[in-house]
Design an enzyme around this catalytic site. Structure first.
Site, PDB file in Angstrom:
ATOM      1  N   ASP A 218      60.904  28.792   4.065  1.00 37.25           N
ATOM      2  CA  ASP A 218      61.405  29.385   5.314  1.00 37.25           C
ATOM      3  C   ASP A 218      62.874  29.039   5.579  1.00 37.25           C
ATOM      4  O   ASP A 218      63.525  29.697   6.388  1.00 37.25           O
ATOM      5  CB  ASP A 218      60.559  28.929   6.501  1.00 37.25           C
ATOM      6  CG  ASP A 218      59.151  29.508   6.458  1.00 37.25           C
ATOM      7  OD1 ASP A 218      58.890  30.341   5.583  1.00 37.25           O
ATOM      8  OD2 ASP A 218      58.322  29.111   7.298  1.00 37.25           O
TER       9      ASP A 218
ATOM     10  N   ASP B  60      64.206  26.769   7.267  1.00 35.15           N
ATOM     11  CA  ASP B  60      64.419  26.639   8.715  1.00 35.15           C
ATOM     12  C   ASP B  60      64.720  25.215   9.182  1.00 35.15           C
ATOM     13  O   ASP B  60      64.639  24.935  10.377  1.00 35.15           O
ATOM     14  CB  ASP B  60      63.202  27.197   9.476  1.00 35.15           C
ATOM     15  CG  ASP B  60      61.900  26.494   9.110  1.00 35.15           C
ATOM     16  OD1 ASP B  60      61.921  25.625   8.224  1.00 35.15           O
ATOM     17  OD2 ASP B  60      60.866  26.823   9.712  1.00 35.15           O
TER      18      ASP B  60
ATOM     19  N   ARG C  64      48.391  19.873   4.402  1.00 35.93           N
ATOM     20  CA  ARG C  64      49.030  19.897   5.721  1.00 35.93           C
ATOM     21  C   ARG C  64      48.417  18.801   6.592  1.00 35.93           C
ATOM     22  O   ARG C  64      48.252  18.957   7.783  1.00 35.93           O
ATOM     23  CB  ARG C  64      48.857  21.273   6.374  1.00 35.93           C
ATOM     24  CG  ARG C  64      49.602  22.389   5.642  1.00 35.93           C
ATOM     25  CD  ARG C  64      49.733  23.610   6.510  1.00 35.93           C
ATOM     26  NE  ARG C  64      50.205  24.762   5.787  1.00 35.93           N
ATOM     27  CZ  ARG C  64      51.484  25.083   5.641  1.00 35.93           C
ATOM     28  NH1 ARG C  64      52.418  24.304   6.133  1.00 35.93           N
ATOM     29  NH2 ARG C  64      51.834  26.169   4.974  1.00 35.93           N
TER      30      ARG C  64
ATOM     31  N   THR D 126      61.152  23.940   1.955  1.00 32.36           N
ATOM     32  CA  THR D 126      60.378  25.006   2.608  1.00 32.36           C
ATOM     33  C   THR D 126      60.996  26.353   2.277  1.00 32.36           C
ATOM     34  O   THR D 126      62.227  26.502   2.347  1.00 32.36           O
ATOM     35  CB  THR D 126      60.333  24.848   4.146  1.00 32.36           C
ATOM     36  OG1 THR D 126      59.922  26.101   4.725  1.00 32.36           O
ATOM     37  CG2 THR D 126      61.669  24.472   4.770  1.00 32.36           C
TER      38      THR D 126
ATOM     39  N   ARG E 199      58.070  32.022   9.593  1.00 30.28           N
ATOM     40  CA  ARG E 199      57.322  31.886  10.854  1.00 30.28           C
ATOM     41  C   ARG E 199      58.202  32.135  12.082  1.00 30.28           C
ATOM     42  O   ARG E 199      57.972  33.061  12.846  1.00 30.28           O
ATOM     43  CB  ARG E 199      56.745  30.465  10.871  1.00 30.28           C
ATOM     44  CG  ARG E 199      55.892  30.124  12.015  1.00 30.28           C
ATOM     45  CD  ARG E 199      55.142  28.848  11.718  1.00 30.28           C
ATOM     46  NE  ARG E 199      53.989  29.119  10.880  1.00 30.28           N
ATOM     47  CZ  ARG E 199      52.823  29.576  11.328  1.00 30.28           C
ATOM     48  NH1 ARG E 199      52.661  29.820  12.603  1.00 30.28           N
ATOM     49  NH2 ARG E 199      51.828  29.804  10.508  1.00 30.28           N
TER      50      ARG E 199
ATOM     51  N   ASP F 153      59.383  20.784   8.116  1.00 27.62           N
ATOM     52  CA  ASP F 153      59.537  20.096   9.409  1.00 27.62           C
ATOM     53  C   ASP F 153      58.319  19.251   9.779  1.00 27.62           C
ATOM     54  O   ASP F 153      58.473  18.131  10.257  1.00 27.62           O
ATOM     55  CB  ASP F 153      59.897  21.092  10.522  1.00 27.62           C
ATOM     56  CG  ASP F 153      58.910  22.222  10.668  1.00 27.62           C
ATOM     57  OD1 ASP F 153      58.058  22.394   9.770  1.00 27.62           O
ATOM     58  OD2 ASP F 153      58.972  22.934  11.671  1.00 27.62           O
TER      59      ASP F 153
ATOM     60  N   GLY G  25      53.400  23.409   3.151  1.00 35.35           N
ATOM     61  CA  GLY G  25      53.281  24.564   2.257  1.00 35.35           C
ATOM     62  C   GLY G  25      54.169  24.348   1.046  1.00 35.35           C
ATOM     63  O   GLY G  25      55.301  23.895   1.176  1.00 35.35           O
TER      64      GLY G  25
HETATM   65  O1  F6P Z   1      55.669  27.103   4.192  1.00 32.55           O
HETATM   66  C1  F6P Z   1      55.890  27.849   5.349  1.00 32.55           C
HETATM   67  C2  F6P Z   1      55.109  29.082   5.271  1.00 32.55           C
HETATM   68  O2  F6P Z   1      55.540  29.703   4.117  1.00 32.55           O
HETATM   69  C3  F6P Z   1      55.221  30.038   6.469  1.00 32.55           C
HETATM   70  O3  F6P Z   1      56.222  30.982   6.359  1.00 32.55           O
HETATM   71  C4  F6P Z   1      53.849  30.685   6.497  1.00 32.55           C
HETATM   72  O4  F6P Z   1      53.542  31.123   7.798  1.00 32.55           O
HETATM   73  C5  F6P Z   1      52.967  29.583   6.054  1.00 32.55           C
HETATM   74  O5  F6P Z   1      53.731  28.810   5.162  1.00 32.55           O
HETATM   75  C6  F6P Z   1      51.660  30.005   5.403  1.00 32.55           C
HETATM   76  O6  F6P Z   1      51.104  28.894   4.822  1.00 32.55           O
HETATM   77  P1  F6P Z   1      49.611  28.696   4.325  1.00 32.55           P
HETATM   78  O7  F6P Z   1      49.116  29.994   3.816  1.00 32.55           O
HETATM   79  O8  F6P Z   1      49.742  27.664   3.256  1.00 32.55           O
HETATM   80  O9  F6P Z   1      48.831  28.213   5.474  1.00 32.55           O
END
Ligand code: F6P
Length: 341
Positions: free
Chosen positions: A126, A128, A71, A124, A170, A102, A10
């Site tokens: 997040d 995390d 991804r 990220t 997440r 990650d 992401g």
């Molecule tokens: O990059 C991590 C994140 O922001 C998470 O918090 C979220 O669940 C996810 O990406 C959503 O990503 P996408 O809409 O790109 O699938």
């Protein structure tokens, strides 16, 4: 020495600032930098783009990534790893700088077993990843959340409503916690600490008792009520790393609050606004420092490590340490935040 550069997972707002730092410092040090388009997919599909000083001019303030992202998981693609190795040989690439979270960096760590040399940069919203105090993109995402809370405050107070802001995160509630503290939230709900509707209600009532006839609640997309096994999801489709799309806790919470209290409640789902736009000063500088350091790591042959920020110093941390579980929120900080609930 020829070095590949890719951005995966992401996106967030300061990736281009990191790309710029890697390319500029790399070229000054005599490296040739080859960009891989769309994360690991670019290496699998031989979709590459040599990067020059001119390629990264004027991008420090631009969100997104000039290289594109995906991804994509090479370990789930037929002959994915083999194709990566063939393409690395074809271009004479000796190392890869990997900007991602990650999942993207776990691929990099696993590729070491196949003789591929990688250096990571944590990216990220997040926040995390273990081993680093900050990942690039987080500070900008929190600033967006805080700005949203400031705006929700005025309308909440005008209408005497409960306002819920659902943010990303997440398995780690960093955006909710830091954004919520900065934005003066009355309740912050995070994945690390299951909540009960009773405590949420008590906090709302406590506000009303002191003549504050509105409440602001920040909830992380991964938060869930006590006793509930699964997080709230949009659908059950999984990405190549096995993650489902989260979302919906805010709407569920609003329905429960309205039903139990009778107070008018509204929900804002902040969504991908957290990932877009121009990076903050902090993120630009962080991305620049980590990017420049990653080039030093390549030159020193410090592979299978990530450039991390610890106590305002950039250090190389082994992937095994960075990728050993999720960096969840500091619960002491969460306790402190509760003083203001
Ligand atoms: O990059 C991590 C994140 O922001 C998470 O918090 C979220 O669940 C996810 O990406 C959503 O990503 P996408 O809409 O790109 O699938």
């Amino acid at each position: 020495m020829r070095v590949a550069l890719l951005t995966g997972g992401g996106d967030s707002s300061a990736i281009n600032a990191a790309i710029r730092a890697v390319v500029r410092k790399g070229i000054v040090e005599g490296l040739e930098i080859i960009g891989m388009r769309n994360g690991w997919q670019g290496l699998i599909e031989d979709n590459v783009e040599p990067l020059y000083m001119g390629s990264v001019s004027g991008i420090i303030q631009r969100g997104g990534t000039i290289l594109g992202t995906s991804r994509n998981n090479p370990f789930k693609v037929e002959r994915g790893v083999e194709r990566i190795i063939v393409n690395l040989r074809k271009y004479g690439i000796e190392a890869i700088v990997v900007i991602g979270g990650d999942d993207t960096n776990t691929v990099a760590m696993r590729l070491a077993e196949h003789g591929v040399n990688c250096v990571g940069i944590p990216q990220t919203i997040d926040n995390d990843l273990q081993g680093t105090d900050y990942s690039i993109g987080f500070d900008t995402a929190v600033a967006v959340a805080c700005d949203a809370l400031d705006k929700l405050h005025t309308t909440a107070s005008a209408h005497h409503r409960i306002m819920i802001l659902e943010v990303m995160g997440r398995d780690a509630g960093w955006i909710a916690l830091i954004g919520g503290i900065a934005g003066g939230a009355d309740t912050i709900l995070i994945p690390e600490v299951p909540f009960t509707l009773e405590e949420v209600r008590e906090r709302i009532d406590k506000r009303r008792l002191v003549n504050k006839n509105f409440s602001i609640i920040v909830v992380s997309e991964g938060a869930k009520p006590e006793g509930q096994e699964a997080q709230f999801t949009r659908d059950q489709k999984k990405d190549p790393f096995g993650h489902v799309r989260l979302g919906g806790v805010g709407i569920w919470l609003a329905e429960q609050i309205e039903e139990k209290t009778g107070y008018e409640t509204r929900v804002t789902h902040l969504g991908h606004l957290q990932r877009g736009g121009s990076p903050t000063v902090f993120d630009r500088v962080l991305a620049t420092r980590l990017g420049a350091f990653a080039v030093d790591m390549v030159l020193e042959g410090k592979f299978n490590h990530m450039a991390c920020m610890r106590d305002n110093r950039v250090v190389a941390v082994p992937y095994a340490e960075v990728l050993d579980g999720t960096k969840t929120v500091d619960l002491e900080l969460y306790e402190m935040a509760k003083l203001f609930f």
